[in-house]
Design an enzyme around this catalytic site. Sequence first.
Site, PDB file in Angstrom:
ATOM      1  N   SER A 105      74.188 -18.040 -42.801  1.00  0.00           N
ATOM      2  CA  SER A 105      73.560 -19.220 -41.951  1.00  0.00           C
ATOM      3  C   SER A 105      72.281 -18.921 -41.800  1.00  0.00           C
ATOM      4  O   SER A 105      71.918 -17.664 -42.020  1.00  0.00           O
ATOM      5  CB  SER A 105      74.395 -19.791 -40.824  1.00  0.00           C
ATOM      6  OG  SER A 105      74.196 -18.901 -39.931  1.00  0.00           O
ATOM      7  N   LYS A 106      71.343 -20.087 -41.384  1.00  0.00           N
ATOM      8  CA  LYS A 106      69.860 -19.609 -40.995  1.00  0.00           C
ATOM      9  C   LYS A 106      69.865 -18.632 -40.236  1.00  0.00           C
ATOM     10  O   LYS A 106      68.590 -17.926 -40.212  1.00  0.00           O
ATOM     11  CB  LYS A 106      69.484 -20.979 -40.526  1.00  0.00           C
ATOM     12  CG  LYS A 106      69.424 -21.911 -41.348  1.00  0.00           C
ATOM     13  CD  LYS A 106      68.255 -23.054 -41.141  1.00  0.00           C
ATOM     14  CE  LYS A 106      68.153 -24.157 -42.145  1.00  0.00           C
ATOM     15  NZ  LYS A 106      68.059 -23.739 -43.397  1.00  0.00           N
ATOM     16  N   ARG A 107      70.760 -18.365 -39.214  1.00  0.00           N
ATOM     17  CA  ARG A 107      70.305 -17.273 -38.165  1.00  0.00           C
ATOM     18  C   ARG A 107      70.054 -15.898 -38.985  1.00  0.00           C
ATOM     19  O   ARG A 107      69.835 -14.904 -38.426  1.00  0.00           O
ATOM     20  CB  ARG A 107      71.188 -17.124 -37.185  1.00  0.00           C
ATOM     21  CG  ARG A 107      72.495 -16.709 -37.355  1.00  0.00           C
ATOM     22  CD  ARG A 107      73.355 -16.916 -36.134  1.00  0.00           C
ATOM     23  NE  ARG A 107      74.885 -16.858 -36.642  1.00  0.00           N
ATOM     24  CZ  ARG A 107      75.666 -15.744 -36.701  1.00  0.00           C
ATOM     25  NH1 ARG A 107      75.034 -14.546 -36.172  1.00  0.00           N
ATOM     26  NH2 ARG A 107      77.056 -15.607 -37.397  1.00  0.00           N
TER      27      ARG A 107
END
Length: 484
Positions: free
Chosen positions: A260-262
């Site tokens: 994911s984006k993190r």
Amino acid sequence: MTETRVRIAPSPSGNLHVGTARTALFNYLYAKKNNGKFILRIEDTDAERTSQEYIDNIFDSLKALGLNWDEGPDVGGEYGPYTQSERFDLYPKYAQILLEKGFAYECYCTPEELEAEKELATQNKQAYVYSKKCENLTDDDKAKLKAEGRLPAIRFSISKAQKAFHENNILAFDDMVKGNLQQDTDLIGDFVIMKSNGTPTYNFAVVIDDMLMKISHIIRGEDHISNTFKQILIYEALGAEVPRFGHLGMILAPDRSKLSKRHGATAVSEFVEKGYLTDALVNFVALLGWSPSDSEEIKTVDEIAQDFEISKISSSNSIFEYDKLNWMNGQYIKKMPVEELYDYILPFLKKYDISKYTKAQLLRLIEITREPLTILSEIEYDAQYFFEKPDLTEVQEILDTEVSKNVLSYVLDVINSWGFDSEEKIHDDLAQLREHFKAQGIKPKETMWALRSALTGRTRGADMAALVCLLGKDEIIERIKKVL
Ligand code: GLU
């Protein structure tokens, strides 16, 4: 089915994700390997989450990766349109066929009634399965419900299809990647295929489209396995040939959670903006499940296609190692023809006034600075001193020595005799400079440090002769005078 026809069917609810890019790539490779067709279909049945911006991003990203589709938007083909929302009038006809064959039924349950059923299941700690309350409604019942103003959805009857085509309640299929997969269909609830507003649900539209587009092999993520059982029963109920399925393991982040984006970039366009080359990205993504039969991992898509076997795809999850991608990107940066690299690098130099150099000079500049790059954006720092006066803080200690001062003063004395019209001449001039100081007991390395530090503010970097040539006499004099 004689012809191999595969597809990628993204939902435009976001920019093209690297996971979808990998699914697209494996489909593309499968088509290439089998002289088949690779089809793009936009699955925008969920109107609320769809946007034109995302659709454009999907097109652009697939094209940038070189995954050009043989049929689909922009290209056309016999079985279009290739956007589900433009196909809405196709689906009711097939829902009608299922109703007539008894494999589907009208469901008049309100959202509140369905919610109550789910609530009860939760209370009883049971997995929710639709009660089939509406499966055996009489015409009278339906008329009454309609009179209440209710509009029916259409549900698929899992049990009827399963009974008609299978001996017991187990549905099994031979997955191209995972081998035999099976499911107890008693655990699958009758699901809605047409909503009361007349639009199809994903599981229904996808079957109708794949059937009409004569898709022979469906390669997609393993998160769709539970859908596959539902879809197989719909094919059977319609009397259509069931395609072969292959489900790919998921792509996980280095910490083994969902990517994911993190963790960093996840969309292809984000990687491109950060300075990844699409050739490197597509090569890297291929290795998330596929491995070459030799030990050479750096391969073009054409080379991968030759070596590609769907049966050899790993059925387990793959880890998206950003470090490995960086390494691979660096390899591509090093070996790409510099004229080609020029177009990719230029956007990362936009902070600077590049007009002070000719195109030939910029090509040389790129050639001598690309070696340590892992992502293109790093060039902004690595090439800074070609465009701006250097920050001398980090080399002040070197510049303060007597040796450095002597070297720099001497350069000012002799620079008018240097041959700035060619790198070879500068190369010789620098050799002479080193010789001159070597005779005084100063190491050649020290001589060069002094000059490099004054010109660049750094102790390491691009080839000195090329660097001196690019900066030019006036700029060098100015920089040295500033130091002295
Ligand atoms: N639109 C679906 C998705 O993006 C496609 C699934 C499929 O390949 O059938 O997940």
